[in-house]
Structures are given as C-alpha cells and as structure tokens.
Write a protein that holds these residues in place. Structure first.
Motif, PDB file in Angstrom:
ATOM      1  N   LEU A  25       0.827  -1.203   0.000  1.00 25.37           N
ATOM      2  CA  LEU A  25       0.000   0.000   0.000  1.00 25.37           C
ATOM      3  C   LEU A  25       0.867   1.260   0.000  1.00 25.37           C
ATOM      4  N   ALA A  26       2.011   1.192   0.645  1.00 23.58           N
ATOM      5  CA  ALA A  26       2.932   2.328   0.653  1.00 23.58           C
ATOM      6  C   ALA A  26       3.581   2.541  -0.712  1.00 23.58           C
ATOM      7  N   ASP A  27       3.597   1.499  -1.542  1.00 24.16           N
ATOM      8  CA  ASP A  27       4.203   1.600  -2.877  1.00 24.16           C
ATOM      9  C   ASP A  27       3.325   2.341  -3.881  1.00 24.16           C
ATOM     10  N   ILE A  28       2.039   2.473  -3.609  1.00 28.11           N
ATOM     11  CA  ILE A  28       1.106   3.083  -4.567  1.00 28.11           C
ATOM     12  C   ILE A  28       1.399   4.578  -4.690  1.00 28.11           C
ATOM     13  N   ASP A  29       1.613   5.043  -5.912  1.00 26.91           N
ATOM     14  CA  ASP A  29       1.971   6.452  -6.073  1.00 26.91           C
ATOM     15  C   ASP A  29       0.727   7.339  -6.094  1.00 26.91           C
ATOM     16  N   GLU A  30       0.929   8.636  -6.270  1.00 17.95           N
ATOM     17  CA  GLU A  30      -0.186   9.584  -6.178  1.00 17.95           C
ATOM     18  C   GLU A  30      -1.196   9.418  -7.305  1.00 17.95           C
ATOM     19  N   THR A  31      -0.808   8.761  -8.396  1.00 14.41           N
ATOM     20  CA  THR A  31      -1.754   8.520  -9.495  1.00 14.41           C
ATOM     21  C   THR A  31      -2.501   7.208  -9.330  1.00 14.41           C
ATOM     22  N   GLY A  32      -2.076   6.372  -8.393  1.00 12.42           N
ATOM     23  CA  GLY A  32      -2.672   5.058  -8.207  1.00 12.42           C
ATOM     24  C   GLY A  32      -1.882   3.942  -8.847  1.00 12.42           C
ATOM     25  N   ALA A  33      -0.785   4.287  -9.500  1.00 10.85           N
ATOM     26  CA  ALA A  33       0.044   3.272 -10.154  1.00 10.85           C
ATOM     27  C   ALA A  33       1.026   2.662  -9.157  1.00 10.85           C
TER      28      ALA A  33
ATOM     29  N   THR B 283      -1.909  -5.952  -8.391  1.00  9.73           N
ATOM     30  CA  THR B 283      -3.121  -5.558  -7.676  1.00  9.73           C
ATOM     31  C   THR B 283      -3.807  -6.770  -7.050  1.00  9.73           C
ATOM     32  N   LEU B 284      -3.787  -7.896  -7.746  1.00 10.12           N
ATOM     33  CA  LEU B 284      -4.520  -9.068  -7.270  1.00 10.12           C
ATOM     34  C   LEU B 284      -4.088  -9.517  -5.876  1.00 10.12           C
ATOM     35  N   PRO B 285      -2.790  -9.761  -5.611  1.00  9.83           N
ATOM     36  CA  PRO B 285      -2.437 -10.146  -4.246  1.00  9.83           C
ATOM     37  C   PRO B 285      -2.648  -9.034  -3.235  1.00  9.83           C
ATOM     38  N   LEU B 286      -2.504  -7.768  -3.674  1.00 12.69           N
ATOM     39  CA  LEU B 286      -2.715  -6.670  -2.724  1.00 12.69           C
ATOM     40  C   LEU B 286      -4.157  -6.630  -2.224  1.00 12.69           C
ATOM     41  N   VAL B 287      -5.130  -6.743  -3.132  1.00 11.01           N
ATOM     42  CA  VAL B 287      -6.517  -6.684  -2.658  1.00 11.01           C
ATOM     43  C   VAL B 287      -6.876  -7.949  -1.877  1.00 11.01           C
ATOM     44  N   ALA B 288      -6.274  -9.088  -2.239  1.00 10.61           N
ATOM     45  CA  ALA B 288      -6.506 -10.303  -1.447  1.00 10.61           C
ATOM     46  C   ALA B 288      -5.904 -10.154  -0.051  1.00 10.61           C
ATOM     47  N   LEU B 289      -4.764  -9.487   0.042  1.00 11.17           N
ATOM     48  CA  LEU B 289      -4.173  -9.226   1.360  1.00 11.17           C
ATOM     49  C   LEU B 289      -5.026  -8.248   2.165  1.00 11.17           C
TER      50      LEU B 289
ATOM     51  N   VAL C 270      -7.597  -6.410  11.141  1.00  6.76           N
ATOM     52  CA  VAL C 270      -6.538  -5.409  10.951  1.00  6.76           C
ATOM     53  C   VAL C 270      -7.079  -4.295  10.055  1.00  6.76           C
ATOM     54  N   ALA C 271      -7.312  -3.135  10.624  1.00  7.22           N
ATOM     55  CA  ALA C 271      -7.866  -2.005   9.879  1.00  7.22           C
ATOM     56  C   ALA C 271      -6.772  -1.249   9.150  1.00  7.22           C
ATOM     57  N   LEU C 272      -7.103  -0.762   7.961  1.00  5.42           N
ATOM     58  CA  LEU C 272      -6.186   0.115   7.241  1.00  5.42           C
ATOM     59  C   LEU C 272      -6.279   1.522   7.812  1.00  5.42           C
ATOM     60  N   SER C 273      -5.185   2.248   7.743  1.00  4.42           N
ATOM     61  CA  SER C 273      -5.202   3.652   8.133  1.00  4.42           C
ATOM     62  C   SER C 273      -5.935   4.464   7.072  1.00  4.42           C
ATOM     63  N   THR C 274      -6.248   5.705   7.397  1.00  3.30           N
ATOM     64  CA  THR C 274      -6.893   6.582   6.425  1.00  3.30           C
ATOM     65  C   THR C 274      -6.039   6.735   5.183  1.00  3.30           C
ATOM     66  N   ALA C 275      -4.729   6.891   5.367  1.00  7.39           N
ATOM     67  CA  ALA C 275      -3.828   7.043   4.221  1.00  7.39           C
ATOM     68  C   ALA C 275      -3.811   5.776   3.372  1.00  7.39           C
ATOM     69  N   GLU C 276      -3.864   4.629   4.020  1.00 10.05           N
ATOM     70  CA  GLU C 276      -3.866   3.376   3.268  1.00 10.05           C
ATOM     71  C   GLU C 276      -5.170   3.189   2.501  1.00 10.05           C
ATOM     72  N   GLU C 277      -6.289   3.559   3.111  1.00  9.00           N
ATOM     73  CA  GLU C 277      -7.566   3.482   2.393  1.00  9.00           C
ATOM     74  C   GLU C 277      -7.541   4.390   1.164  1.00  9.00           C
ATOM     75  N   ARG C 278      -6.952   5.547   1.294  1.00  8.46           N
ATOM     76  CA  ARG C 278      -6.866   6.455   0.152  1.00  8.46           C
ATOM     77  C   ARG C 278      -5.973   5.882  -0.936  1.00  8.46           C
ATOM     78  N   ALA C 279      -4.870   5.265  -0.523  1.00 11.65           N
ATOM     79  CA  ALA C 279      -3.972   4.642  -1.495  1.00 11.65           C
ATOM     80  C   ALA C 279      -4.686   3.522  -2.237  1.00 11.65           C
ATOM     81  N   LEU C 280      -5.430   2.709  -1.505  1.00 14.46           N
ATOM     82  CA  LEU C 280      -6.184   1.625  -2.136  1.00 14.46           C
ATOM     83  C   LEU C 280      -7.199   2.184  -3.126  1.00 14.46           C
ATOM     84  N   ASP C 281      -7.880   3.258  -2.763  1.00 11.45           N
ATOM     85  CA  ASP C 281      -8.853   3.859  -3.673  1.00 11.45           C
ATOM     86  C   ASP C 281      -8.169   4.373  -4.939  1.00 11.45           C
ATOM     87  N   ARG C 282      -6.991   4.975  -4.787  1.00 13.46           N
ATOM     88  CA  ARG C 282      -6.254   5.440  -5.978  1.00 13.46           C
ATOM     89  C   ARG C 282      -5.897   4.263  -6.870  1.00 13.46           C
ATOM     90  N   LEU C 283      -5.470   3.183  -6.260  1.00 13.51           N
ATOM     91  CA  LEU C 283      -5.106   1.988  -7.026  1.00 13.51           C
ATOM     92  C   LEU C 283      -6.294   1.477  -7.830  1.00 13.51           C
TER      93      LEU C 283
END
Length: 394
Positions: A253-261, A280-286, A295-308
């Motif tokens: 999730l920390a690897d996702i850039d500001e564009t979602g890539a 993306t496939l293993p990330l969303v499965a994780l 295990v809850a995602l942080s607000t920043a992680e939720e935003r990163a996931l949405d960008r992805l």
C-alpha cells in the motif's frame, strides 16, 4: 538471524521513510497487533460457508484422478525474460523453452487441485471424497518434498526465481487446503502436508528476511510472497506467517503512487498493464486477509487503495493514458485472470464506496470477467471472495 533481520525491509528504518502512517505503526507496534489477532483463529478471507449456501449443489458422481508426478528439483532456474532488457518485458524464446517443461508440470498440478477444490466448495452436502482427493494430491507431493530440492544450486537470480516459484505454487496449495477444510481427512496425510506447506512458507520468508535486491525492491513478488505466506498462516494457524503477510500488505500500500500506479509494475514496458493488474490481485486479497483478521487500514492506506482501484479501472477501460506514460503500446490485460481483482475487492467496497463498486461491477460485465479464475488464488476467486455475484454452474 537478528543481524540479518536488522538489514531487511522488515525491520530497517529505511523501509519506513516516506511510508504511510499505518506501515510505521505496524513495524513499531507489530507485537501488540499480533497479540490482538491471536485472540481468535487466523482467517483466510474466504467466505466458504456463504459460497456453499448460495452456490452449492449435489456433487454427483466423482472419481479422483491420479496425482501428477511430483516436481522436486529446483536447480538451474532462469527467468524467461531477456536479461539485457531493463524493463523485463521481452521474453527470450530460448529461456522460455528451457523452463517450459517445468512450468507446464507445475501448472497442470496446480490447475487440477484448484478445480477440484472449487468442486469441493460447491458440493452441498459436503462431499468428503472430493476433499480426500485434494489431500491425496497434496500429500503425494508433500511426501516427495516437492519444490524443495536444490533451490540453492542456482545463481542469485535463479535462486530468487526458484523461491518465487515456491511462493506462487504455495499460494495455490495453501488456498486449496483451506477450501477443502480438515474435516474427515486422514490425520497423518494432513500433518505431512501441513509440514510441507510450512517448509515452503519458511523458504519464502527467508528470502525476504535477508537484505537483497528483492527485499529492497519489493513489488509484485513481495505481494505474492505475502499472500502465499498469509494463506499458509491461515492453513497452519501460525501467527508469524500471518504477520509476514500483513507487513507485505503495508509495504504494498505504501508503494502506490499519487496517481494510483505501482511504479515498479508500470516500468515493465509493453507488459506494464499486465503487471499492474498482476500486482493488484495479491494486494486486494491481502486487504481482505487483513479485514478477516481484524486489521484495519489507516486513512492514508484506504486512500492509497482507492487510488489503485481508480487507476486500474481507468486502465481497463482505456490503456491510452498508460501508453502515453510508458511510451509503448500495451499488451491486452482485460481477461478474467487479469481482472480477477474485481471480485476479490467488490464485497469490501459495497458498504464503503457504492459508486466505486458499481463502476467495477460494470467493468466485470463489460469485459466478461467472470468467473474470476486464478490458480494462485486457489481457483475461482469469485466463488470464495464474492459468491453473491456468481452464477451457479449448470
């Protein structure tokens, strides 16, 4: 061992620089998070009861096929990509031919047990013969020490390729074992199989506990390693394996850039779209694995996931933006394997982001992305992650 870990991405300060707050929190307070999760069983993220209730049907006549001959030797591995290509997107025909026999054998075994496990999930009432058949196949390979022979008889790149082959296959093996469950299985064969799965998982963990170019680089290899080890953690009820998976999730999730890539994936030349989806496939499965284990995602992680997810949806509709960014025409990435991540993440989105869920639902219909099947997720991904949107097989 502690000295090695202190140099790895798991524990170094280097891995937290620029990371989202949730990653730092996990690394700093990992023992506390682990303690909370240990209060209950380690879950896979699969919704097997719902799948059987919604889609179950009588299994009918069943005959267990003979297991394939185990593949033990992991020496002399070579990547199929031309080592002179910096994007690692150009397949070298000679290298591909050299690995074809081994790859075909692994794919045949993995696909067979994945299809069998799908049948086990949809058998209502539960058919113990199908579960015993899956265990027969796994135990046959376990008793031979499959995938464990001579992995160190490679150069550094070959060793890593061998370990990642262990990881991708482990994801399949652990997933199918989770799908059939332990009820009615031979305790001895089950114990031998679990021991083998543990050996494969420890080999994968060791690759990322050392300071090497792959533990520093991460990317889709790390995400798949994390998911494989997470599935193994659920199959074995091993908190250490669960925690490895959660660290891989935070890193991804920390690897996702500001564009979602995912920068490492979109650097893959003409195969950038393929690898963006593959990562993306293993990330969303994780993410689903984390949800299932409290295990809850942080607000920043939720935003990163949405960008992805936004990036991937736009990419599926039109690769032009990625082609402009990479400067090269993209290979097609709209098949049900590439888009399997949709069914994995959809149930999570329905309550959180109905608009995004509707957008992805439209994509799944437009590109005939169901059934979302991927061997590394143990077969029919929609069946175990999103049974509400699947149609019963006839």
């Amino acid at each position: 061992m502690d000295g090695v870990r202190n140099r790895s991405w798991f524990w170094s300060e280097r891995s937290t620089r620029g990371a989202v707050p949730g990653l730092v929190l996990l690394l700093a307070l990992g023992s506390a998070c682990g303690a909370r999760a240990e209060a209950g069983r380690i879950a896979s993220g699969f919704v097997l009861d719902e799948a059987r209730n919604r889609l179950g049907r009588p299994a009918g006549a069943f005959a267990c096929p003979d297991p394939a001959a185990p593949l033990v030797d992991m020496a002399r591995f070579r990547s199929r990509y031309d080592p002179r290509d910096p994007t690692q997107s150009r397949v070298d025909p000679e290298r591909e031919r050299a690995e074809a026999a081994r790859g075909s054998r692994l794919a045949s075994f993995g696909n067979t047990i994945a299809h069998l496990s799908d049948r086990a999930v949809t058998a209502r009432p539960r058919d113990p013969e199908i579960a015993r058949c899956v265990l027969r196949h796994l135990a046959h390979w376990a008793e031979a020490g499959a995938l464990l022979g001579s992995a160190t008889d490679n150069d550094e790149l070959g060793r890593h390729q061998a370990v990642m082959t262990q990881a991708w296959q482990l994801a399949t093996y652990a997933a199918v074992l989770l799908k059939v469950g332990p009820e009615g299985l031979d305790p001895g064969a089950l114990a031998r199989t679990r021991n083998w799965i543990g050996q494969l998982a420890r080999s994968v963990v060791a690759e990322y506990a050392a300071d090497n170019q792959w533990s520093r680089h991460g990317a889709n290899h790390l995400y798949w390693a994390g998911l494989a080890v997470g599935y193994a953690g659920a199959a074995l009820q091993d908190p250490g394996l669960r925690d490895f998976a959660l660290r891989a999730l935070r890193r991804g999730l920390a690897d996702i850039d500001e564009t979602g890539a995912l920068p490492a994936e979109i650097a893959r030349g003409s195969r950038a779209a393929i690898y963006q989806n593959f990562a993306t496939l293993p990330l969303v499965a994780l993410v689903r694995f984390g949800d299932a284990n409290g295990v809850a995602l942080s607000t920043a992680e939720e935003r990163a996931l949405d960008r992805l997810l936004a990036f991937d949806a736009a990419l599926a509709r039109d690769p032009a933006a990625l082609e402009a960014r990479t400067g090269v025409r993209q290979a097609p990435a709209r098949d049900r394997s590439s888009l399997a991540w949709i069914d994995v993440v959809l149930p999570r989105l329905r309550g959180r982001d109905p608009a995004r869920a509707a957008d992805l639902e439209d994509l799944a219909a437009r590109f005939a992305a169901r059934p979302a099947w991927h061997a590394f997720l143990g077969g029919n991904a929609g069946l175990v992650y999103n049974p509400a949107d699947q149609r019963p097989e006839r």
